[in-house]
Scaffold this motif. Structure first.
Motif, PDB file in Angstrom:
ATOM      1  N   PRO A   5     -11.538 -19.978  -9.782  1.00 15.00           N
ATOM      2  CA  PRO A   5     -11.959 -18.776  -9.031  1.00 15.00           C
ATOM      3  C   PRO A   5     -10.794 -18.011  -8.407  1.00 15.00           C
ATOM      4  O   PRO A   5     -10.976 -16.858  -7.982  1.00 15.00           O
ATOM      5  N   LEU A   6      -9.620 -18.634  -8.347  1.00 14.49           N
ATOM      6  CA  LEU A   6      -8.471 -17.976  -7.735  1.00 14.49           C
ATOM      7  C   LEU A   6      -7.705 -17.077  -8.706  1.00 14.49           C
ATOM      8  O   LEU A   6      -6.851 -16.300  -8.278  1.00 14.49           O
ATOM      9  N   VAL A   7      -8.006 -17.176 -10.002  1.00 18.14           N
ATOM     10  CA  VAL A   7      -7.286 -16.372 -10.992  1.00 18.14           C
ATOM     11  C   VAL A   7      -7.441 -14.875 -10.704  1.00 18.14           C
ATOM     12  O   VAL A   7      -6.448 -14.131 -10.665  1.00 18.14           O
ATOM     13  N   PRO A   8      -8.670 -14.361 -10.507  1.00 21.30           N
ATOM     14  CA  PRO A   8      -8.780 -12.929 -10.187  1.00 21.30           C
ATOM     15  C   PRO A   8      -8.092 -12.556  -8.876  1.00 21.30           C
ATOM     16  O   PRO A   8      -7.601 -11.435  -8.731  1.00 21.30           O
ATOM     17  N   VAL A   9      -8.049 -13.489  -7.931  1.00 21.47           N
ATOM     18  CA  VAL A   9      -7.342 -13.228  -6.668  1.00 21.47           C
ATOM     19  C   VAL A   9      -5.848 -13.050  -6.936  1.00 21.47           C
ATOM     20  O   VAL A   9      -5.195 -12.168  -6.359  1.00 21.47           O
ATOM     21  N   GLN A  10      -5.299 -13.858  -7.829  1.00 24.59           N
ATOM     22  CA  GLN A  10      -3.892 -13.726  -8.177  1.00 24.59           C
ATOM     23  C   GLN A  10      -3.613 -12.395  -8.883  1.00 24.59           C
ATOM     24  O   GLN A  10      -2.579 -11.764  -8.649  1.00 24.59           O
ATOM     25  N   VAL A  11      -4.544 -11.970  -9.750  1.00 24.52           N
ATOM     26  CA  VAL A  11      -4.374 -10.683 -10.435  1.00 24.52           C
ATOM     27  C   VAL A  11      -4.375  -9.538  -9.419  1.00 24.52           C
ATOM     28  O   VAL A  11      -3.511  -8.644  -9.452  1.00 24.52           O
ATOM     29  N   VAL A  12      -5.330  -9.561  -8.500  1.00 22.58           N
ATOM     30  CA  VAL A  12      -5.379  -8.540  -7.451  1.00 22.58           C
ATOM     31  C   VAL A  12      -4.105  -8.593  -6.610  1.00 22.58           C
ATOM     32  O   VAL A  12      -3.520  -7.557  -6.256  1.00 22.58           O
ATOM     33  N   GLY A  13      -3.656  -9.812  -6.297  1.00 28.48           N
ATOM     34  CA  GLY A  13      -2.444  -9.958  -5.510  1.00 28.48           C
ATOM     35  C   GLY A  13      -1.224  -9.378  -6.195  1.00 28.48           C
ATOM     36  O   GLY A  13      -0.378  -8.754  -5.544  1.00 28.48           O
ATOM     37  N   ALA A  14      -1.131  -9.566  -7.508  1.00 25.24           N
ATOM     38  CA  ALA A  14       0.003  -9.008  -8.258  1.00 25.24           C
ATOM     39  C   ALA A  14       0.007  -7.487  -8.190  1.00 25.24           C
ATOM     40  O   ALA A  14       1.060  -6.861  -7.994  1.00 25.24           O
ATOM     41  N   VAL A  15      -1.170  -6.873  -8.337  1.00 28.65           N
ATOM     42  CA  VAL A  15      -1.263  -5.414  -8.269  1.00 28.65           C
ATOM     43  C   VAL A  15      -0.911  -4.913  -6.869  1.00 28.65           C
ATOM     44  O   VAL A  15      -0.152  -3.943  -6.698  1.00 28.65           O
ATOM     45  N   LEU A  16      -1.456  -5.586  -5.843  1.00 28.75           N
ATOM     46  CA  LEU A  16      -1.155  -5.194  -4.465  1.00 28.75           C
ATOM     47  C   LEU A  16       0.331  -5.335  -4.154  1.00 28.75           C
ATOM     48  O   LEU A  16       0.910  -4.497  -3.449  1.00 28.75           O
ATOM     49  N   LEU A  17       0.949  -6.387  -4.679  1.00 30.52           N
ATOM     50  CA  LEU A  17       2.371  -6.598  -4.407  1.00 30.52           C
ATOM     51  C   LEU A  17       3.230  -5.507  -5.030  1.00 30.52           C
ATOM     52  O   LEU A  17       4.187  -5.027  -4.414  1.00 30.52           O
ATOM     53  N   LEU A  18       2.901  -5.108  -6.253  1.00 25.82           N
ATOM     54  CA  LEU A  18       3.661  -4.034  -6.884  1.00 25.82           C
ATOM     55  C   LEU A  18       3.502  -2.730  -6.096  1.00 25.82           C
ATOM     56  O   LEU A  18       4.464  -1.955  -5.953  1.00 25.82           O
ATOM     57  N   ALA A  19       2.304  -2.500  -5.569  1.00 28.01           N
ATOM     58  CA  ALA A  19       2.095  -1.313  -4.740  1.00 28.01           C
ATOM     59  C   ALA A  19       2.905  -1.403  -3.446  1.00 28.01           C
ATOM     60  O   ALA A  19       3.537  -0.421  -3.020  1.00 28.01           O
ATOM     61  N   MET A  20       2.896  -2.570  -2.825  1.00 27.41           N
ATOM     62  CA  MET A  20       3.676  -2.747  -1.598  1.00 27.41           C
ATOM     63  C   MET A  20       5.169  -2.593  -1.869  1.00 27.41           C
ATOM     64  O   MET A  20       5.911  -2.006  -1.065  1.00 27.41           O
ATOM     65  N   ALA A  21       5.634  -3.114  -3.014  1.00 21.97           N
ATOM     66  CA  ALA A  21       7.042  -2.972  -3.376  1.00 21.97           C
ATOM     67  C   ALA A  21       7.421  -1.507  -3.534  1.00 21.97           C
ATOM     68  O   ALA A  21       8.514  -1.090  -3.129  1.00 21.97           O
ATOM     69  N   ALA A  22       6.520  -0.706  -4.114  1.00 20.55           N
ATOM     70  CA  ALA A  22       6.791   0.722  -4.269  1.00 20.55           C
ATOM     71  C   ALA A  22       6.910   1.411  -2.910  1.00 20.55           C
ATOM     72  O   ALA A  22       7.820   2.219  -2.679  1.00 20.55           O
ATOM     73  N   VAL A  23       6.004   1.068  -1.997  1.00 25.10           N
ATOM     74  CA  VAL A  23       6.043   1.657  -0.647  1.00 25.10           C
ATOM     75  C   VAL A  23       7.331   1.263   0.073  1.00 25.10           C
ATOM     76  O   VAL A  23       8.017   2.111   0.667  1.00 25.10           O
ATOM     77  N   LEU A  24       7.659  -0.017   0.023  1.00 26.05           N
ATOM     78  CA  LEU A  24       8.875  -0.486   0.685  1.00 26.05           C
ATOM     79  C   LEU A  24      10.122   0.071   0.011  1.00 26.05           C
ATOM     80  O   LEU A  24      11.132   0.332   0.676  1.00 26.05           O
ATOM     81  N   GLY A  25      10.061   0.257  -1.301  1.00 28.44           N
ATOM     82  CA  GLY A  25      11.189   0.853  -2.011  1.00 28.44           C
ATOM     83  C   GLY A  25      11.426   2.290  -1.571  1.00 28.44           C
ATOM     84  O   GLY A  25      12.574   2.713  -1.389  1.00 28.44           O
ATOM     85  N   LEU A  26      10.341   3.045  -1.385  1.00 26.64           N
ATOM     86  CA  LEU A  26      10.471   4.415  -0.891  1.00 26.64           C
ATOM     87  C   LEU A  26      11.072   4.433   0.509  1.00 26.64           C
ATOM     88  O   LEU A  26      11.933   5.268   0.816  1.00 26.64           O
ATOM     89  N   ARG A  27      10.625   3.502   1.347  1.00 23.63           N
ATOM     90  CA  ARG A  27      11.185   3.416   2.697  1.00 23.63           C
ATOM     91  C   ARG A  27      12.667   3.064   2.654  1.00 23.63           C
ATOM     92  O   ARG A  27      13.478   3.650   3.381  1.00 23.63           O
ATOM     93  N   GLU A  28      13.026   2.143   1.776  1.00 24.26           N
ATOM     94  CA  GLU A  28      14.421   1.726   1.663  1.00 24.26           C
ATOM     95  C   GLU A  28      15.291   2.861   1.127  1.00 24.26           C
ATOM     96  O   GLU A  28      16.420   3.064   1.589  1.00 24.26           O
TER      97      GLU A  28
END
Length: 433
Positions: free
Chosen positions: A177-200
């Motif tokens: 049951p955690l597999v879809p959670v990991q997929v969502v987490g990967a997408v969220l992390l890439l989005a967070m990386a983009a936001v933090l990259g813009l800030r940096e």
């Protein structure tokens, strides 16, 4: 009383580490020693706790000391320069692309479930790129640690194995049951990386416009080191050695420390002529290696004293008894919400072998599926695995990056906690618990 003293001990340690009022070694050694004496620990028991703690981390300390010297020798030989140049060309010097690539590498590198291997694979390769683009190494650590945390839900990574041992549920069944959670987490992390990259990118641009220092904010000052002799630079042999060492690590052919011992010996033999130059090369990287090796050993003594004295187990038991009765059926969810900051209070073993059994004892009779309790506690906590001073792999990452744990916690805690809450909410919506 044991819980109170344990909490005060950990609070004092975390405060000292975050504020930087003393070195990590002093805090890790003296704070638990004072606590152990207050609770009446005798010298014989104290010696046993110390030895137990040291046995846990001695292989990691040895691995680190040889690993940092191994990577230092290869860096002196110029092995990573073409890689950095290639990454710069691939990302076109785009800070946002570098941040997103870092997040992706953190997840991919953690496929084997070993935190030490993750940071050994990524930090030495990425750090020169971050320096060249004037990016903060703490951004790199945040993204790598979060990505590794998402993939730490894999069955062979450790936390689910501990949960399976406590619940008796097959680890593969727990993971599905955690597999879809990991997929969502990967997408969220890439989005967070983009936001933090813009800030940096904005931070670097502002500094450039003002003519200020482009050095990454919060970068630890480099340790003094002797001048390394000029290596012979056999690029092909160095690349082959690098791939062979990483392959041996991933394949677990030998203990990691032994692999790096062999790798360092071969790197010295390939790149330097004669024992004098070889010893000079070791001396050039010895300060960083010995410093972090000493910190890891001190962390082992801290873990040994806190665990052996019973303070960690007492904290885990009492944390589950502070809520009023109507909130007890929601105990697993409430603890999941604060699971990430609890990484600063409890080791992974204390969390799964101390806190989880108490939570199950309370929630299961109230009709909560044991697997649901596992999911809430795990998802809420696991992203913060590599922000905890209890994580030996974190100390390895900090040493490789030349970073400070207090600054890492200040930089990453808010982002990691927010990310874990989003992941917890996504898991709720997906019906995982």
């Amino acid at each position: 009383m044991l819980t109170l003293i344990g909490l005060l001990t950990i609070a004092a340690l975390v405060a000292l580490l975050i504020t930087g009022r003393t070195t990590a070694i002093i805090a890790l050694v003296l704070v638990p020693l004072v606590a152990a004496l207050i609770v009446g620990t005798g010298t014989d028991a104290l010696a046993g706790y110390f030895n137990d703690g040291l046995r846990r981390v001695a292989p990691i300390a040895a691995m680190f000391m040889f690993a940092i010297t191994f990577f230092g020798v290869l860096q002196d030989a110029g092995l990573f320069r073409p890689l950095v140049d290639g990454l710069v060309r691939m990302t076109a010097g785009n800070v946002v692309a570098v941040a997103m690539m870092t997040a992706l590498l953190g997840m991919v590198a953690h496929l084997d479930g070993a935190g030490a291997t993750t940071f050994l694979l990524t930090v030495p390769a990425l750090l020169p790129l971050y320096r060249r683009l004037h990016m903060s190494p703490y951004l790199m650590l945040l993204l790598l640690a979060t990505g590794a945390g998402i993939f730490n839900m894999l069955p062979w990574a450790g936390p689910l194995g501990r949960a399976a041992a406590v619940t008796g549920i097959d680890v593969g069944v727990l993971w599905q049951p955690l597999v879809p959670v990991q997929v969502v987490g990967a997408v969220l992390l890439l989005a967070m990386a983009a936001v933090l990259g813009l800030r940096e990118r904005g931070r670097a641009a502002r500094l450039a416009a003002s003519g200020g220092d482009l050095a990454p904010a919060g970068t630890a000052a480099p340790l003094p080191r002797a001048a390394a002799p000029v290596p012979v630079r056999h690029a092909g042999l160095n690349a082959l050695l690098f791939v062979a060492v990483l392959g041996a690590l991933v394949g677990s052919l030998l203990p990691s420390a032994y692999i790096f011992m062999i790798g360092l010996a071969l790197a010295l033999l390939i790149n330097y002529r004669g024992p004098a130059q070889q010893m000079e090369a070791i001396a050039a990287h010895a300060p960083a290696a010995l410093k972090m090796g000493a910190i890891i050993l001190a962390a082992g003594s801290f873990l040994g004293v806190m665990d052996g004295s019973g303070m960690l187990r007492s904290i885990a038991a009492d944390l589950a008894h502070v809520l009023p009765d109507p909130m007890l059926p929601w105990l697993h969810v409430l603890l999941g919400v604060v699971g990430l900051p609890m990484e600063l209070l409890l080791s992974t073993d204390a969390y799964y072998f101390g806190l989880l059994p108490v939570v199950l004892e309370i929630t299961t009779p109230l009709g909560v599926d044991p697997a649901h309790s596992v999911y809430a506690l795990t998802i809420g906590n696991i992203v913060g695995t590599f922000i905890s001073p209890f994580s030996p792999a974190l100390w390895l990452a900090l040493g490789l990056a030349g970073a400070d744990i207090g600054r890492h916690i200040r930089y990453s805690l808010g982002w990691m906690w927010g990310f874990s809450l989003l992941l917890l909410g996504a898991a709720w919506l997906l019906g995982v618990f």
